[in-house]
Design a protein around this motif. Structure first.
Motif, PDB file in Angstrom:
ATOM      1  N   ASP A 289       0.816  -1.219   0.000  1.00 10.89           N
ATOM      2  CA  ASP A 289       0.000   0.000   0.000  1.00 10.89           C
ATOM      3  C   ASP A 289       0.850   1.269   0.000  1.00 10.89           C
ATOM      4  OD1 ASP A 289      -2.297  -1.509   0.047  1.00 10.89           O
ATOM      5  OD2 ASP A 289      -2.613  -1.332   2.209  1.00 10.89           O
ATOM      6  N   GLN A 290       2.005   1.220   0.656  1.00  6.17           N
ATOM      7  CA  GLN A 290       2.779   2.441   0.872  1.00  6.17           C
ATOM      8  C   GLN A 290       4.016   2.567  -0.013  1.00  6.17           C
ATOM      9  OE1 GLN A 290       3.607   2.938   5.092  1.00  6.17           O
ATOM     10  NE2 GLN A 290       1.561   2.207   5.664  1.00  6.17           N
ATOM     11  N   CYS A 291       4.594   1.447  -0.425  1.00  5.63           N
ATOM     12  CA  CYS A 291       5.848   1.498  -1.188  1.00  5.63           C
ATOM     13  C   CYS A 291       5.546   1.429  -2.672  1.00  5.63           C
ATOM     14  CB  CYS A 291       6.767   0.362  -0.755  1.00  5.63           C
ATOM     15  SG  CYS A 291       7.165   0.414   1.008  1.00  5.63           S
ATOM     16  N   THR A 292       5.160   2.561  -3.227  1.00  4.39           N
ATOM     17  CA  THR A 292       4.713   2.612  -4.618  1.00  4.39           C
ATOM     18  C   THR A 292       5.668   3.377  -5.527  1.00  4.39           C
ATOM     19  OG1 THR A 292       3.352   4.562  -4.119  1.00  4.39           O
ATOM     20  CG2 THR A 292       2.293   2.407  -3.949  1.00  4.39           C
ATOM     21  N   VAL A 293       6.872   3.682  -5.034  1.00  9.17           N
ATOM     22  CA  VAL A 293       7.867   4.345  -5.879  1.00  9.17           C
ATOM     23  C   VAL A 293       8.397   3.327  -6.882  1.00  9.17           C
ATOM     24  CG1 VAL A 293      10.080   5.554  -5.918  1.00  9.17           C
ATOM     25  CG2 VAL A 293       8.486   5.907  -4.019  1.00  9.17           C
ATOM     26  N   PRO A 294       8.370   3.641  -8.182  1.00 12.92           N
ATOM     27  CA  PRO A 294       8.735   2.633  -9.190  1.00 12.92           C
ATOM     28  C   PRO A 294      10.240   2.495  -9.435  1.00 12.92           C
ATOM     29  CG  PRO A 294       8.060   4.625 -10.292  1.00 12.92           C
ATOM     30  CD  PRO A 294       7.873   4.880  -8.825  1.00 12.92           C
ATOM     31  N   ASP A 295      11.038   2.406  -8.343  1.00  7.51           N
ATOM     32  CA  ASP A 295      12.471   2.188  -8.537  1.00  7.51           C
ATOM     33  C   ASP A 295      12.928   0.863  -7.949  1.00  7.51           C
ATOM     34  OD1 ASP A 295      12.600   2.665  -5.798  1.00  7.51           O
ATOM     35  OD2 ASP A 295      13.561   4.624  -5.986  1.00  7.51           O
ATOM     36  N   GLY A 296      12.111   0.249  -7.092  1.00 10.17           N
ATOM     37  CA  GLY A 296      12.445  -1.052  -6.535  1.00 10.17           C
ATOM     38  C   GLY A 296      13.545  -1.047  -5.492  1.00 10.17           C
ATOM     39  N   LEU A 297      14.091   0.118  -5.127  1.00 14.41           N
ATOM     40  CA  LEU A 297      15.174   0.173  -4.161  1.00 14.41           C
ATOM     41  C   LEU A 297      14.648  -0.087  -2.754  1.00 14.41           C
ATOM     42  CD1 LEU A 297      17.181   3.304  -5.410  1.00 14.41           C
ATOM     43  CD2 LEU A 297      17.618   0.889  -5.871  1.00 14.41           C
ATOM     44  N   VAL A 298      15.363  -0.916  -1.999  1.00  9.26           N
ATOM     45  CA  VAL A 298      14.887  -1.264  -0.659  1.00  9.26           C
ATOM     46  C   VAL A 298      14.817  -0.044   0.247  1.00  9.26           C
ATOM     47  CG1 VAL A 298      15.666  -3.656  -0.792  1.00  9.26           C
ATOM     48  CG2 VAL A 298      17.246  -1.900   0.044  1.00  9.26           C
ATOM     49  N   THR A 299      15.698   0.922   0.042  1.00 14.23           N
ATOM     50  CA  THR A 299      15.691   2.122   0.874  1.00 14.23           C
ATOM     51  C   THR A 299      14.487   3.016   0.589  1.00 14.23           C
ATOM     52  OG1 THR A 299      17.235   3.076  -0.737  1.00 14.23           O
ATOM     53  CG2 THR A 299      18.173   2.194   1.286  1.00 14.23           C
ATOM     54  N   SER A 300      13.769   2.772  -0.502  1.00 10.98           N
ATOM     55  CA  SER A 300      12.577   3.556  -0.809  1.00 10.98           C
ATOM     56  C   SER A 300      11.366   3.071  -0.026  1.00 10.98           C
ATOM     57  CB  SER A 300      12.269   3.499  -2.311  1.00 10.98           C
ATOM     58  OG  SER A 300      13.286   4.107  -3.074  1.00 10.98           O
ATOM     59  N   CYS A 301      11.462   1.875   0.552  1.00 12.17           N
ATOM     60  CA  CYS A 301      10.333   1.319   1.304  1.00 12.17           C
ATOM     61  C   CYS A 301      10.624   1.450   2.789  1.00 12.17           C
ATOM     62  CB  CYS A 301      10.107  -0.147   0.931  1.00 12.17           C
ATOM     63  SG  CYS A 301       8.584  -0.836   1.632  1.00 12.17           S
ATOM     64  N   THR A 302      10.325   2.616   3.339  1.00 12.04           N
ATOM     65  CA  THR A 302      10.684   2.917   4.722  1.00 12.04           C
ATOM     66  C   THR A 302       9.760   2.277   5.744  1.00 12.04           C
ATOM     67  OG1 THR A 302       9.421   4.982   4.592  1.00 12.04           O
ATOM     68  CG2 THR A 302      11.772   5.097   4.074  1.00 12.04           C
ATOM     69  N   THR A 303       8.677   1.673   5.300  1.00 15.65           N
ATOM     70  CA  THR A 303       7.773   1.019   6.248  1.00 15.65           C
ATOM     71  C   THR A 303       8.307  -0.338   6.684  1.00 15.65           C
ATOM     72  OG1 THR A 303       5.458   0.436   6.652  1.00 15.65           O
ATOM     73  CG2 THR A 303       6.360  -0.178   4.522  1.00 15.65           C
ATOM     74  N   LEU A 304       9.338  -0.849   5.983  1.00 18.35           N
ATOM     75  CA  LEU A 304       9.949  -2.128   6.334  1.00 18.35           C
ATOM     76  C   LEU A 304      11.347  -1.910   6.919  1.00 18.35           C
ATOM     77  CD1 LEU A 304       8.938  -4.290   3.221  1.00 18.35           C
ATOM     78  CD2 LEU A 304       7.836  -4.206   5.471  1.00 18.35           C
ATOM     79  N   THR A 305      11.860  -2.917   7.613  1.00 20.45           N
ATOM     80  CA  THR A 305      13.137  -2.825   8.320  1.00 20.45           C
ATOM     81  C   THR A 305      14.243  -3.525   7.540  1.00 20.45           C
ATOM     82  OG1 THR A 305      11.906  -2.920  10.407  1.00 20.45           O
ATOM     83  CG2 THR A 305      14.300  -3.192  10.521  1.00 20.45           C
ATOM     84  N   LEU A 306      15.337  -2.817   7.281  1.00 20.86           N
ATOM     85  CA  LEU A 306      16.447  -3.379   6.530  1.00 20.86           C
ATOM     86  C   LEU A 306      17.462  -4.043   7.452  1.00 20.86           C
ATOM     87  CD1 LEU A 306      17.187  -0.482   4.000  1.00 20.86           C
ATOM     88  CD2 LEU A 306      15.828  -2.538   3.621  1.00 20.86           C
ATOM     89  N   GLN A 307      18.156  -5.058   6.911  1.00 20.92           N
ATOM     90  CA  GLN A 307      19.306  -5.622   7.594  1.00 20.92           C
ATOM     91  C   GLN A 307      20.474  -5.679   6.611  1.00 20.92           C
ATOM     92  OE1 GLN A 307      18.891  -9.653   8.942  1.00 20.92           O
ATOM     93  NE2 GLN A 307      17.875 -10.362   7.088  1.00 20.92           N
ATOM     94  N   THR A 308      21.682  -5.819   7.119  1.00 27.78           N
ATOM     95  CA  THR A 308      22.855  -5.831   6.259  1.00 27.78           C
ATOM     96  C   THR A 308      23.018  -7.187   5.583  1.00 27.78           C
ATOM     97  OG1 THR A 308      24.357  -6.617   7.991  1.00 27.78           O
ATOM     98  CG2 THR A 308      23.999  -4.235   7.834  1.00 27.78           C
TER      99      THR A 308
END
Length: 423
Positions: free
Chosen positions: A302-321
């Motif tokens: 619902d929220q990550c609709t930027v059409p670049d696919g970069l993980v940093t563009s989806c701030t509603t989810l948590t990244l790990q290294t």
């Protein structure tokens, strides 16, 4: 990679196009099993699994992967799902086999993942009638492809005909711009020529659901591909009206150690074979078990609709290294050697079956059928350096390419180059 360029080009022309998630998942385990195929129709064969570490060979449907997993090999911590595919082997001229390593995909950095795959979740796009999606539910499973298939026998006017395909890389060139699975850039059979930069598997899962069944006995009849030959902008059939996220996977096989045709069969035929004894590639298949935490997948859709696919563009989810991804592993429980060593035959009862008829089940199989209580691996994860860059070191950021320092704690990325084949 050029897939991203295609998506952004379409987005600029059609503002109604939705975005997508694109992230890497390191290898969790490589083992001989296949819990989502019908018993008696195919011998258990070697698969590689990525995702949450609650994975178990029994695949108990009552286990909630999201709650039972303590880590995941995927970039987003919320994704404890399990994804698995058959393993590719190289058959040498003397008849012995060795497992083909896997490597990081284009633009999946910073960091190099240990094998595994790249996972995509696409939102539906216009002119699709229904742009609203229903996220997968706990207990949902599905299988795409048929491990017994040995010829191109699917109606080319259907999406199913393009669900599994291959891309042949020449050096670091990512290939022509376009959605994977479209000829002439990709083939539905394993490439017959030398692919100097490796071979990529492209796998589309069905995106239409009957809205009722989470996991029928065949693991397939509850889902369907959209009507027509494409995967984007198409509509679901009336029998399966509920739109799901379009799940797509890419697996990059590092075939570079085997580029010398002197190692190939004397007749010059292509030397790669899937673990179920398929030298054609038509039997390529994959399995999926849902395991996202809570409403995290729906929230991301619902929220990550930027059409670049970069993980940093989806701030509603948590990244790990990548290091955290690589170090989430489970032990091998089937006591047999399946990789890092030359083998006299494929593991299990999986002789080469060329076709064109469908493969048949081997009777009276005497392969190992028991499991052991094994310890977690203590050796370092194996990492292959691909021939292409996985991130942008600057100084000018490149669109659609992650910055090499975009995730805090990520280790430096080695320069592109090949690693030696397994000993």
């Amino acid at each position: 990679m050029n897939w991203n360029l295609l998506v952004v080009a379409v987005a600029l022309a059609a503002p109604s196009v939705h975005g997508f998630l694109r992230f890497g998942c390191s290898n969790l385990v490589t083992e001989r099993f296949d819990p989502l195929v019908t018993p008696g129709q195919v011998s258990p064969h070697v698969h590689q699994v990525v995702g949450g570490n609650a994975f178990d060979l029994t695949m108990d449907p009552n286990v909630d992967l999201a709650k039972a997993s303590t880590c995941t090999t995927c970039r987003f911590k919320e994704d404890k799902s399990n994804y698995w595919t058959a393993v590719l082997y190289f058959k040498a001229r003397n008849g012995s086999y060795i497992r083909v390593p896997q490597m990081s995909n284009h633009n999946t950095g910073p960091g190099l993942q240990s094998g595994g795959m790249t996972v995509y979740y696409f939102q539906p796009s216009a002119p699709t009638k229904d742009l609203n999606i229903t996220a997968f539910a706990p207990g949902f499973r599905m299988l795409v492809g048929n491990p017994m298939r040995r010829k191109d026998d699917i109606d080319p006017n259907t999406a199913a005909a393009q669900a599994t395909s291959f891309r042949c890389f020449q050096g670091a060139d990512p290939g022509a711009i376009g959605a994977p699975g479209a000829p002439p850039g990709d083939t539905f059979h394993l490439p017959k020529q030398v692919c100097t930069g490796g071979i990529r598997s492209n796998i589309y899962f069905p995106q239409c659901w009957d809205g009722k069944n989470l996991d029928p006995a065949d693991h397939q009849s509850h889902v369907a591909h959209p009507v027509g030959p494409g995967f984007f902008g198409t509509d679901c059939p009336a029998t399966h009206p509920v739109r799901l996220p379009l799940l797509f996977m890419e697996i990059n096989w590092d075939t570079r150690p085997f580029n010398d045709k002197k190692l190939w069969p004397k007749d010059g035929s292509q030397p790669f074979v899937f673990s179920m004894g398929d030298p054609t590639g038509y039997g390529q298949h994959a399995d999926y078990v849902f395991g996202w935490e809570g409403d995290s997948l729906k929230r991301a859709m619902d929220q990550c609709t930027v059409p670049d696919g970069l993980v940093t563009s989806c701030t509603t989810l948590t990244l790990q290294t990548t290091e955290q991804m690589n170090n989430c592993r489970v032990p091998v429980k089937v006591p047999e050697v399946v990789e890092n060593k030359w083998l006299k035959q494929l593991p299990g009862c999986n002789p080469i079956q060329q076709g064109p008829g469908y493969a048949t089940m081997v009777k009276r199989c005497n392969a190992v059928s028991t499991t052991v209580n094994a310890h977690l691996p203590t050796y370092a994860p194996s990492v292959v350096v691909p021939p292409w860059s996985v991130c942008n070191a600057g100084p000018t950021p490149e669109p659609l390419t992650p910055s090499c320092d975009s995730i805090p704690g990520e280790k430096p990325v080695p320069a592109p180059g090949a690693t030696p084949p397994p000993a």
